[in-house]
Design a protein around this motif. Structure first.
Motif, short mmCIF file in Angstrom:
data_model
loop_
_atom_site.label_atom_id
_atom_site.label_comp_id
_atom_site.label_asym_id
_atom_site.label_seq_id
_atom_site.Cartn_x
_atom_site.Cartn_y
_atom_site.Cartn_z
N ASN A 176 0.85 -1.18 0.00
CA ASN A 176 0.00 0.00 0.00
C ASN A 176 0.89 1.24 0.00
O ASN A 176 1.84 1.32 0.78
CB ASN A 176 -0.90 -0.02 1.25
N ARG A 177 0.58 2.21 -0.84
CA ARG A 177 1.43 3.40 -0.92
C ARG A 177 1.51 4.15 0.40
O ARG A 177 2.48 4.85 0.67
CB ARG A 177 0.95 4.33 -2.03
N ASN A 178 0.50 4.00 1.25
CA ASN A 178 0.54 4.64 2.56
C ASN A 178 1.63 4.04 3.45
O ASN A 178 2.09 4.67 4.41
CB ASN A 178 -0.81 4.52 3.26
N GLU A 179 2.03 2.80 3.12
CA GLU A 179 3.07 2.15 3.91
C GLU A 179 4.47 2.66 3.55
O GLU A 179 5.42 2.46 4.30
CB GLU A 179 3.01 0.63 3.70
N PHE A 180 4.59 3.31 2.40
CA PHE A 180 5.90 3.77 1.95
C PHE A 180 6.56 4.71 2.96
O PHE A 180 7.77 4.72 3.14
CB PHE A 180 5.79 4.50 0.61
N LYS A 181 5.73 5.52 3.61
CA LYS A 181 6.28 6.54 4.52
C LYS A 181 6.92 5.91 5.76
O LYS A 181 7.64 6.59 6.49
CB LYS A 181 5.19 7.51 4.94
N ASN A 182 6.65 4.63 6.00
CA ASN A 182 7.20 3.97 7.19
C ASN A 182 8.66 3.57 7.03
O ASN A 182 9.31 3.18 8.00
CB ASN A 182 6.38 2.73 7.54
N HIS A 183 9.17 3.64 5.81
CA HIS A 183 10.56 3.22 5.56
C HIS A 183 11.25 4.26 4.68
O HIS A 183 10.72 4.67 3.64
CB HIS A 183 10.60 1.86 4.87
N THR A 184 12.43 4.67 5.10
CA THR A 184 13.27 5.57 4.32
C THR A 184 14.60 4.89 4.05
O THR A 184 15.22 4.35 4.98
CB THR A 184 13.50 6.90 5.06
N PHE A 185 15.01 4.90 2.80
CA PHE A 185 16.22 4.16 2.41
C PHE A 185 17.33 5.13 2.00
O PHE A 185 17.12 6.04 1.19
CB PHE A 185 15.90 3.20 1.27
N HIS A 186 18.50 4.90 2.58
CA HIS A 186 19.70 5.64 2.22
C HIS A 186 20.74 4.64 1.72
O HIS A 186 20.79 3.51 2.22
CB HIS A 186 20.25 6.41 3.42
N PHE A 187 21.55 5.05 0.76
CA PHE A 187 22.51 4.12 0.17
C PHE A 187 23.92 4.71 0.24
O PHE A 187 24.16 5.82 -0.20
CB PHE A 187 22.13 3.82 -1.28
N GLU A 188 24.83 3.92 0.79
CA GLU A 188 26.24 4.32 0.78
C GLU A 188 26.81 4.24 -0.64
O GLU A 188 27.72 4.97 -0.99
CB GLU A 188 27.05 3.41 1.72
N LYS A 189 26.25 3.33 -1.43
CA LYS A 189 26.68 3.17 -2.81
C LYS A 189 25.46 2.93 -3.69
O LYS A 189 24.62 2.08 -3.38
CB LYS A 189 27.65 1.99 -2.94
#
Length: 208
Positions: A176-189
């Motif tokens: 569900n698109r509403n669930e997207f806000k529960n996770h934030t992704f950062h990438f070292e590479k």
């Protein structure tokens, strides 16, 4: 929840090293402009290796969509219509620019039979599919990352949605698109792909 992750190059779909980790992966078509053509998730026992072996077998037997853009043509130009544009996709098939699987996504088979033409071309296609993998053990986070990438790339490049907007040409959208806000992704590479694609991957929520 914040996640700090890494992408790594894993060779091509034709020849890849054994990878038992679980996580999210990208198939990047190394054409005129390198583009992500499939976003997947490997969470079963065999990890990435098992999933990639299955995809390769599906391509070789005509059980997965295959694209054949012209030499100086962006593969995303072939994917920018909705599934309702049946005549458009029929035209791609008849021009031998795409192979579609049965009635998947509301599309049927047109043009050649798989063994008559596509079986030979698919080996070239497999050689040009580069693999990028992002190990992540949390399945909920992996599903969210897979879906964020699929939606963000689809929105930025205006890729066609299939049927009920629960899938575009890059993959299924199960969260569900509403669930997207529960996770934030950062990438070292980030994956070393074309810059516009990398920009989307580096700031996913800005494109959702």
């Amino acid at each position: 929840m914040e996640h700090l992750l890494n992408w790594s190059y894993s060779e091509t779909l034709k020849s890849f090293s054994k990878r038992n980790e679980k996580g999210v992966y990208l198939l990047v078509y190394n054409g005129w402009i390198p583009r992500v053509v499939y976003v997947g998730r490997a969470m079963d026992g065999g990890g990435f290796t098992e999933q990639w072996s299955t995809l390769r077998a599906d391509l070789r037997t005509g059980n997965m969509t295959c694209w054949k853009p012209d030499t100086a043509e962006d593969v995303y130009e072939l994917m920018n219509k909705s599934h309702a544009e049946v005549l458009y996709y029929a035209g791609l098939s008849l021009q031998r620019k795409a192979w579609f699987v049965g009635n998947e996504c509301g599309l049927g088979k047109w043009g050649d039979k798989f063994d008559e033409y596509w079986k030979n071309y698919v080996e070239v296609y497999i050689e040009n599919l580069e693999l990028w993998s992002c190990p992540i053990s949390n399945e909920t986070a992996a599903i969210t990352l897979e879906n964020q990438i699929t939606c963000a790339l689809g929105a930025n490049f205006q890729l066609g949605y299939l049927k009920d907007q629960r899938r575009n040409w890059l993959g299924q959208i199960t969260a569900n698109r509403n669930e997207f806000k529960n996770h934030t992704f950062h990438f070292e590479k980030l994956p070393c792909i074309e810059s516009e694609v990398s920009n989307v991957l580096g700031d996913l929520k800005a494109f959702l």
